[in-house]
Design an enzyme around this catalytic site. Structure first.
Site, short mmCIF file in Angstrom:
data_model
loop_
_atom_site.label_atom_id
_atom_site.label_comp_id
_atom_site.label_asym_id
_atom_site.label_seq_id
_atom_site.Cartn_x
_atom_site.Cartn_y
_atom_site.Cartn_z
CE1 TYR A 1 -6.04 -0.28 -0.01
CE2 TYR A 1 -3.94 -0.61 -1.14
CZ TYR A 1 -4.75 -0.79 -0.04
OH TYR A 1 -4.29 -1.51 1.03
CB THR B 1 -0.93 -0.02 1.24
OG1 THR B 1 -1.78 -1.15 1.11
CG2 THR B 1 -1.78 1.22 1.33
CD GLU C 1 -0.31 -26.94 28.44
OE1 GLU C 1 -0.54 -27.99 27.81
OE2 GLU C 1 -1.10 -25.99 28.56
CE LYS D 1 -2.66 -4.73 8.40
NZ LYS D 1 -2.77 -4.68 6.93
CB SER E 1 2.85 -7.82 1.47
OG SER E 1 1.83 -7.80 2.45
CG ASP F 1 -2.27 -7.35 4.15
OD1 ASP F 1 -2.54 -6.50 5.02
OD2 ASP F 1 -2.97 -7.53 3.13
C1 SIN Z 1 -0.95 -2.96 2.90
O1 SIN Z 1 0.15 -2.76 2.45
O2 SIN Z 1 -1.37 -2.27 3.90
C2 SIN Z 1 -1.92 -4.00 2.40
C3 SIN Z 1 -1.54 -4.62 1.13
C4 SIN Z 1 -0.23 -5.35 1.21
O3 SIN Z 1 0.09 -5.91 2.25
O4 SIN Z 1 0.46 -5.38 0.18
#
Ligand code: SIN
Length: 325
Positions: A26, A13, A281, A165, A59, A93
Site C-alpha cells: 500500500y 498508514t 559501569e 514499535k 514516516s 515507523d
Molecule cells: C505505518 O504507518 O504503519 C508504516 C508507514 C509509516 O510509518 O509511514
C-alpha cells in the site's frame, strides 16, 4: 461545553491506501486531512475537529523538515484558547521519535496525542478509525495534559518516553518500557493508571530548528574500530551506540569510541535489545561514556541532539539528563 480538538496530519498508514481491501502493499500518506475528517465524521465523536495538513508522507521520511513545521503548528494550537487538545496523525515507523521529541520540547498544559495505524484505510480490519476515536477520547480529557505527549495505539495509552514499535505487522505492534501502557481507552471510556506527573507551562527543552548530527552505530559480532570510523563523519557531533546486551561492544570498537569521547565527541551507550536498562559501569567515567538508562538508541539520539543543541557536551551533565528521563 463542546471540546474542540486540532488534528495535525503528517501521513503514514493511518492515511494509507492499498487499492484493494486484501492487498499487502500500500501507499502511506494518501488520504488528505479534509477527507479523513469526513471519514471520521460519521463516528459520532463527542468533539469538534478541525484539521491541518503538515505533511502527507511515509514516516520513514519524517525528520527535521517536518518537525520544523509540526512543532510551531502545535504551539499555535496550544496558544489558541478555543483549542482544548491536539491530535497528531503519524506513520508508525518513526512515531516514537516524533512523540519523544515533542514530549521534551512542549509544555504540558493541553493534551497532545500522537496516533497511527498498522493497516491502511481501505484494508479489511483497518485499525485507524478505532485508534483515532480512542485518541479523541484521550485528547478530550484535561487530565491527559499532565502526562506529557501521549501515544494511542489499539486500546492502550502510552507515555511518549516509554513507547516503542516492537513488531513490523499486526495491530499490537507497540509496547511501553519501563512502564507498559499508562492508560486503557475505548471510544467510550478512559482509565488512567496513576496520577499525572507534569504540570503546565514550561517545556523541558527549548525548541531548536537545528538539531546537531548524532549517529547511531549498531554493534554486532565482529564489529570493530573500522566499522565505527566509517559511520562518523566530520559533521558528527555525538554518537549513540546500539550496543549488544547492556550497551556492550567489541574491544576494538570500544577503543575507537573511547578515543572519540576523549576528543570531545559525546558517546552514549544504549542497547540493541528490545527492553532493559543500560546502567553506568565503573569504566564509563574513565572512558567518557554515558549510559542511556531506559532509552532505546533512537530516543537516546533525540535527547542527545537536544542537549547538544543547548551546548551541553560534558558527559556528566549528559548523564544527569539521561538519569532524569
Ligand atoms: C505505518 O504507518 O504503519 C508504516 C508507514 C509509516 O510509518 O509511514
Amino acid at each position: 461545553m463542546t471540546t474542540r480538538l486540532t488534528v495535525l496530519a503528517t501521513g503514514g498508514t493511518i492515511a494509507g491506501i492499498a487499492g484493494s481491501a486484501i492487498a499487502h502493499d500500500y501507499r502511506a500518506g494518501e488520504i488528505g486531512i479534509e477527507e479523513y475528517l469526513e471519514k471520521v465524521g460519521g463516528l459520532g465523536l463527542e468533539a469538534e475537529l478541525s484539521g491541518r495538513q503538515i505533511a502527507n508522507i511515509d514516516s520513514a521520511d519524517i525528520g527535521p523538515g517536518v518537525w520544523n513545521d509540526l512543532h510551531p503548528a502545535i504551539e499555535e494550537a496550544l496558544a489558541d484558547e478555543a483549542c482544548n487538545g491536539i491530535i497528531v496523525t503519524h506513520g508508525t515507523d518513526t512515531l516514537e521519535e516524533t512523540a519523544f521529541l515533542l514530549d521534551l520540547t512542549l509544555p504540558a498544559d493541553k493534551p497532545v496525542v500522537v496516533v497511527g495505524a498498522m493497516r491502511p484505510a481501505d484494508a479489511v480490519g483497518y485499525d485507524g478509525l478505532r485508534n483515532f476515536a480512542n485518541a479523541v477520547r484521550v485528547a478530550s480529557d484535561p487530565d491527559a495534559a499532565g502526562r506529557g505527549v501521549l501515544v494511542v495505539m489499539g486500546d492502550r495509552v502510552f507515555a511518549a518516553r516509554d513507547v516503542r514499535k516492537v513488531r513490523t505487522r499486526g495491530t499490537e505492534a507497540f509496547r511501553g518500557f519501563p512502564r507498559e501502557s499508562i492508560g486503557l481507552v475505548t471510544p467510550a471510556s478512559l482509565e488512567w493508571f496513576g496520577a499525572p506527573w507534569r504540570q503546565g507551562g514550561t517545556a523541558t527543552f527549548e525548541w531548536s530548528d537545528k538539531l546537531p548530527e548524532v549517529v547511531i552505530v549498531y554493534a554486532y559480532a565482529g564489529f570493530d574500530a573500522a566499522g565505527v570510523e566509517r559511520q562518523v563523519g566530520e559533521n558528527t557531533r555525538g554518537i549513540v551506540v546500539a550496543g549488544v546486551g547492556e550497551g556492550n561492544m567489541p574491544e576494538s570498537a570500544r577503543q575507537a569510541l573511547v578515543a572519540m569521547a576523549k576528543r570531545g565527541l559525546p558517546v552514549v551507550r544504549a542497547s540493541r535489545a528490545d527492553e532493559g536498562l543500560v546502567d553506568r559501569e565503573p569504566e564509563d567515567t574513565e572512558n567518557g561514556f554515558v549510559a542511556s538508562r531506559a532509552l532505546n538508541p533512537q530516543k537516546a539520539r533525540i535527547l542527545l541532539q537536544l542537549l547538544l543543541a543547548r551546548g551541553i557536551t560534558d558527559p556528566a551533565a549528559i548523564q544527569s539528563a539521561f538519569d532524569g528521563r
